[in-house]
Structures are given as structure tokens and as C-alpha cells.
Design a protein around this motif. Structure first.
Motif, PDB file in Angstrom:
ATOM      1  N   SER A 142       7.953  -8.504  -3.340  1.00 44.82           N
ATOM      2  CA  SER A 142       8.818  -8.416  -2.160  1.00 44.82           C
ATOM      3  C   SER A 142       9.440  -7.035  -1.962  1.00 44.82           C
ATOM      4  O   SER A 142      10.313  -6.871  -1.119  1.00 44.82           O
ATOM      5  CB  SER A 142       9.925  -9.466  -2.255  1.00 44.82           C
ATOM      6  OG  SER A 142      10.752  -9.204  -3.380  1.00 44.82           O
ATOM      7  N   ASP A 143       8.980  -6.042  -2.695  1.00 42.78           N
ATOM      8  CA  ASP A 143       9.575  -4.703  -2.605  1.00 42.78           C
ATOM      9  C   ASP A 143       9.365  -4.053  -1.247  1.00 42.78           C
ATOM     10  O   ASP A 143      10.223  -3.352  -0.749  1.00 42.78           O
ATOM     11  CB  ASP A 143       8.997  -3.804  -3.703  1.00 42.78           C
ATOM     12  CG  ASP A 143       9.575  -2.412  -3.654  1.00 42.78           C
ATOM     13  OD1 ASP A 143      10.791  -2.272  -3.872  1.00 42.78           O
ATOM     14  OD2 ASP A 143       8.820  -1.457  -3.380  1.00 42.78           O
ATOM     15  N   LYS A 144       8.210  -4.282  -0.648  1.00 40.58           N
ATOM     16  CA  LYS A 144       7.855  -3.636   0.618  1.00 40.58           C
ATOM     17  C   LYS A 144       7.502  -4.687   1.656  1.00 40.58           C
ATOM     18  O   LYS A 144       6.887  -5.693   1.351  1.00 40.58           O
ATOM     19  CB  LYS A 144       6.647  -2.717   0.441  1.00 40.58           C
ATOM     20  CG  LYS A 144       6.873  -1.552  -0.462  1.00 40.58           C
ATOM     21  CD  LYS A 144       5.595  -0.725  -0.566  1.00 40.58           C
ATOM     22  CE  LYS A 144       5.828   0.490  -1.410  1.00 40.58           C
ATOM     23  NZ  LYS A 144       5.252   0.403  -2.715  1.00 40.58           N
ATOM     24  N   ASN A 145       7.884  -4.377   2.882  1.00 36.59           N
ATOM     25  CA  ASN A 145       7.432  -5.143   4.035  1.00 36.59           C
ATOM     26  C   ASN A 145       6.418  -4.247   4.730  1.00 36.59           C
ATOM     27  O   ASN A 145       6.786  -3.204   5.280  1.00 36.59           O
ATOM     28  CB  ASN A 145       8.596  -5.454   4.977  1.00 36.59           C
ATOM     29  CG  ASN A 145       9.704  -6.190   4.266  1.00 36.59           C
ATOM     30  OD1 ASN A 145      10.588  -5.578   3.686  1.00 36.59           O
ATOM     31  ND2 ASN A 145       9.638  -7.499   4.289  1.00 36.59           N
ATOM     32  N   PHE A 146       5.148  -4.604   4.670  1.00 37.88           N
ATOM     33  CA  PHE A 146       4.100  -3.755   5.235  1.00 37.88           C
ATOM     34  C   PHE A 146       4.034  -3.894   6.751  1.00 37.88           C
ATOM     35  O   PHE A 146       4.221  -4.981   7.299  1.00 37.88           O
ATOM     36  CB  PHE A 146       2.746  -4.090   4.609  1.00 37.88           C
ATOM     37  CG  PHE A 146       2.655  -3.666   3.172  1.00 37.88           C
ATOM     38  CD1 PHE A 146       2.583  -2.325   2.827  1.00 37.88           C
ATOM     39  CD2 PHE A 146       2.667  -4.611   2.158  1.00 37.88           C
ATOM     40  CE1 PHE A 146       2.509  -1.933   1.497  1.00 37.88           C
ATOM     41  CE2 PHE A 146       2.591  -4.230   0.831  1.00 37.88           C
ATOM     42  CZ  PHE A 146       2.513  -2.889   0.504  1.00 37.88           C
ATOM     43  N   ALA A 147       3.759  -2.770   7.407  1.00 34.56           N
ATOM     44  CA  ALA A 147       3.667  -2.737   8.859  1.00 34.56           C
ATOM     45  C   ALA A 147       2.469  -3.550   9.329  1.00 34.56           C
ATOM     46  O   ALA A 147       1.341  -3.301   8.894  1.00 34.56           O
ATOM     47  CB  ALA A 147       3.546  -1.301   9.347  1.00 34.56           C
ATOM     48  N   PRO A 148       2.691  -4.490  10.242  1.00 33.10           N
ATOM     49  CA  PRO A 148       1.572  -5.311  10.718  1.00 33.10           C
ATOM     50  C   PRO A 148       0.579  -4.514  11.566  1.00 33.10           C
ATOM     51  O   PRO A 148      -0.571  -4.918  11.703  1.00 33.10           O
ATOM     52  CB  PRO A 148       2.261  -6.399  11.544  1.00 33.10           C
ATOM     53  CG  PRO A 148       3.574  -5.830  11.934  1.00 33.10           C
ATOM     54  CD  PRO A 148       3.966  -4.888  10.832  1.00 33.10           C
ATOM     55  N   TRP A 149       0.987  -3.375  12.095  1.00 35.03           N
ATOM     56  CA  TRP A 149       0.132  -2.553  12.945  1.00 35.03           C
ATOM     57  C   TRP A 149      -0.673  -1.521  12.144  1.00 35.03           C
ATOM     58  O   TRP A 149      -1.449  -0.763  12.720  1.00 35.03           O
ATOM     59  CB  TRP A 149       0.954  -1.841  14.027  1.00 35.03           C
ATOM     60  CG  TRP A 149       2.317  -1.405  13.579  1.00 35.03           C
ATOM     61  CD1 TRP A 149       3.497  -2.055  13.826  1.00 35.03           C
ATOM     62  CD2 TRP A 149       2.649  -0.253  12.803  1.00 35.03           C
ATOM     63  NE1 TRP A 149       4.533  -1.371  13.245  1.00 35.03           N
ATOM     64  CE2 TRP A 149       4.037  -0.263  12.615  1.00 35.03           C
ATOM     65  CE3 TRP A 149       1.910   0.785  12.237  1.00 35.03           C
ATOM     66  CZ2 TRP A 149       4.712   0.718  11.892  1.00 35.03           C
ATOM     67  CZ3 TRP A 149       2.571   1.767  11.523  1.00 35.03           C
ATOM     68  CH2 TRP A 149       3.953   1.729  11.358  1.00 35.03           C
ATOM     69  N   ALA A 150      -0.492  -1.477  10.840  1.00 28.47           N
ATOM     70  CA  ALA A 150      -1.216  -0.519   9.993  1.00 28.47           C
ATOM     71  C   ALA A 150      -2.180  -1.274   9.087  1.00 28.47           C
ATOM     72  O   ALA A 150      -1.838  -2.329   8.562  1.00 28.47           O
ATOM     73  CB  ALA A 150      -0.240   0.296   9.152  1.00 28.47           C
ATOM     74  N   PRO A 151      -3.391  -0.735   8.901  1.00 28.35           N
ATOM     75  CA  PRO A 151      -4.361  -1.439   8.051  1.00 28.35           C
ATOM     76  C   PRO A 151      -3.916  -1.493   6.596  1.00 28.35           C
ATOM     77  O   PRO A 151      -3.158  -0.641   6.123  1.00 28.35           O
ATOM     78  CB  PRO A 151      -5.640  -0.614   8.202  1.00 28.35           C
ATOM     79  CG  PRO A 151      -5.220   0.701   8.733  1.00 28.35           C
ATOM     80  CD  PRO A 151      -3.930   0.508   9.453  1.00 28.35           C
ATOM     81  N   ALA A 152      -4.396  -2.497   5.909  1.00 28.13           N
ATOM     82  CA  ALA A 152      -4.087  -2.672   4.490  1.00 28.13           C
ATOM     83  C   ALA A 152      -4.765  -1.585   3.666  1.00 28.13           C
ATOM     84  O   ALA A 152      -5.842  -1.092   4.022  1.00 28.13           O
ATOM     85  CB  ALA A 152      -4.559  -4.046   4.026  1.00 28.13           C
ATOM     86  N   GLU A 153      -4.116  -1.220   2.578  1.00 28.05           N
ATOM     87  CA  GLU A 153      -4.725  -0.273   1.643  1.00 28.05           C
ATOM     88  C   GLU A 153      -6.039  -0.860   1.145  1.00 28.05           C
ATOM     89  O   GLU A 153      -6.131  -2.051   0.858  1.00 28.05           O
ATOM     90  CB  GLU A 153      -3.786  -0.026   0.462  1.00 28.05           C
ATOM     91  CG  GLU A 153      -4.345   0.955  -0.533  1.00 28.05           C
ATOM     92  CD  GLU A 153      -3.445   1.180  -1.733  1.00 28.05           C
ATOM     93  OE1 GLU A 153      -3.981   1.599  -2.766  1.00 28.05           O
ATOM     94  OE2 GLU A 153      -2.232   0.931  -1.648  1.00 28.05           O
ATOM     95  N   GLY A 154      -7.054  -0.022   1.069  1.00 24.80           N
ATOM     96  CA  GLY A 154      -8.352  -0.463   0.587  1.00 24.80           C
ATOM     97  C   GLY A 154      -9.243  -1.075   1.655  1.00 24.80           C
ATOM     98  O   GLY A 154     -10.414  -1.346   1.398  1.00 24.80           O
ATOM     99  N   SER A 155      -8.705  -1.301   2.848  1.00 25.71           N
ATOM    100  CA  SER A 155      -9.519  -1.866   3.921  1.00 25.71           C
ATOM    101  C   SER A 155     -10.416  -0.783   4.511  1.00 25.71           C
ATOM    102  O   SER A 155     -10.122   0.409   4.399  1.00 25.71           O
ATOM    103  CB  SER A 155      -8.632  -2.454   5.017  1.00 25.71           C
ATOM    104  OG  SER A 155      -7.980  -1.423   5.732  1.00 25.71           O
ATOM    105  N   PRO A 156     -11.505  -1.174   5.169  1.00 24.56           N
ATOM    106  CA  PRO A 156     -12.391  -0.181   5.791  1.00 24.56           C
ATOM    107  C   PRO A 156     -11.680   0.666   6.852  1.00 24.56           C
ATOM    108  O   PRO A 156     -12.030   1.817   7.068  1.00 24.56           O
ATOM    109  CB  PRO A 156     -13.499  -1.028   6.429  1.00 24.56           C
ATOM    110  CG  PRO A 156     -13.460  -2.336   5.720  1.00 24.56           C
ATOM    111  CD  PRO A 156     -12.028  -2.536   5.295  1.00 24.56           C
ATOM    112  N   GLU A 157     -10.658   0.115   7.494  1.00 24.77           N
ATOM    113  CA  GLU A 157      -9.952   0.828   8.561  1.00 24.77           C
ATOM    114  C   GLU A 157      -8.917   1.835   8.044  1.00 24.77           C
ATOM    115  O   GLU A 157      -8.464   2.697   8.791  1.00 24.77           O
ATOM    116  CB  GLU A 157      -9.228  -0.177   9.474  1.00 24.77           C
ATOM    117  CG  GLU A 157     -10.115  -1.185  10.150  1.00 24.77           C
ATOM    118  CD  GLU A 157     -10.463  -2.388   9.268  1.00 24.77           C
ATOM    119  OE1 GLU A 157     -11.429  -3.091   9.612  1.00 24.77           O
ATOM    120  OE2 GLU A 157      -9.791  -2.599   8.229  1.00 24.77           O
TER     121      GLU A 157
END
Length: 172
Positions: A142-157
Motif C-alpha cells: 500500500s506504499d504507492k497509489n499508481f496512476a491509472p493513466w500510466a502503464p504498469a512497470e514491465g508492460s509493453p507500453e
């Protein structure tokens, strides 16, 4: 994620940790050989420490997904030790609203992000190492709330997104 904790002797009343060229070089070498192109070196003893202090070595090409810290709210401080990086602040829709190039030669040494602010750090030079401080304890899930508009780390995008950010800033 592999975390490295600083070693301290339990029998010592006081301890001084030196951040020197050898430590920075060692963490940089680990980042260069890491598939993620980054490595942290923690100075806090465990996840429960009330203050998290660490070195973060970032190589060009590493992607730190934009995120914010809330629930609990936490600020985050980055101070440049070596290399060059750009700190970005985003609005809720993913547009860059502020940036700062951290570089000892231009006189911008660090940034502090307030809680609930979308942000990321991008390495602009090999051997970039930042000193980071933020409130603990560290809770990996729960340390980070990732931005829904940014691709996940390791994803092709992710690589394309990072490149697009650098283009917008004039660094690519």
C-alpha cells in the motif's frame, strides 16, 4: 523487489553511516546490472522504521510508474548525489504540470513532493544516484497509489510512455 538494509552493530549506542564514493559506485554498479536498471540501498533497519532513508540508483531507461502516496499521506524527498534526473509532477489526468531537472551543475539539488501528488523521477544520465527520504513505515502493498493513466512497470507500453515523456520535455 529486493531490499537491502544497512548493517548496524546492535551493541553500539550511536552509529554513523557514511555515504561515500565507494557506496555510491557499488549501488550504481548494482543498478546497471539489474534488469530494472535501478537499485536502492536502505539505511533504515526494517519496514517499521518511522523514517525511510535510502539511496536510489537510476540508470537511463528505467521506468518508475507515476504514483502518489496517500492513505496514509506521505511526502517524498529526493536529493541528487550524482548524475542527472528530472522530477515530474502530474495532474489527475496525467498531464505534466511541473518539472525540475536535478543536476549538481545547474544548482537544482532536490525536490519534495507533497502527499497526494502524482509524480515520477526519470534518470537522464548514467550513474544517477538520489538520496530519498519519506515517512515510514513501509508497507509494500500500500506504499504507492499508481496512476491509472500510466502503464504498469514491465508492460509493453511502459517503454513507449517513458520515451513520450522524454520527448515532451525535450530530452529525446
Amino acid at each position: 523487489m529486493i531490499l537491502v538494509f544497512a548493517e548496524r552493530r546492535k551493541d553500539e549506542e550511536k552509529c554513523m553511516i557514511t555515504i561515500d564514493r565507494n557506496l555510491v559506485s557499488s549501488v550504481t554498479a548494482e543498478a546497471r546490472s539489474s534488469p530494472r536498471l535501478r537499485k536502492n540501498h536502505n539505511f533504515h533497519i526494517d519496514f517499521a522504521d518511522p523514517v525511510n532513508r535510502m539511496l536510489n540508483a537510476f540508470e537511463p531507461g528505467t521506468y518508475v510508474r507515476p504514483h502518489k502516496h496517500e492513505s496514509p499521506d506521505k511526502c517524498e524527498v529526493f536529493i541528487i548525489l550524482t548524475g542527472k534526473a528530472v522530477a515530474l509532477r502530474f495532474n489527475d489526468h496525467g498531464s505534466i504540470v511541473e518539472s525540475a531537472v536535478l543536476d549538481n551543475t545547474n544548482g537544482v539539488y532536490g525536490v519534495e513532493f507533497e502527499p497526494r501528488v502524482w509524480h515520477t523521477i526519470i534518470s537522464l544520465a548514467p550513474g544517477t544516484v538520489l538520496f530519498e527520504v519519506k515517512p515510514g513505515p513501509y508497507a509494500p502493498l500500500s506504499d504507492k497509489n499508481f496512476a491509472p493513466w500510466a502503464p504498469a512497470e514491465g508492460s509493453p507500453e511502459a517503454s513507449d510512455y517513458l520515451h513520450a515523456l522524454l520527448l515532451k520535455l525535450g530530452f529525446a
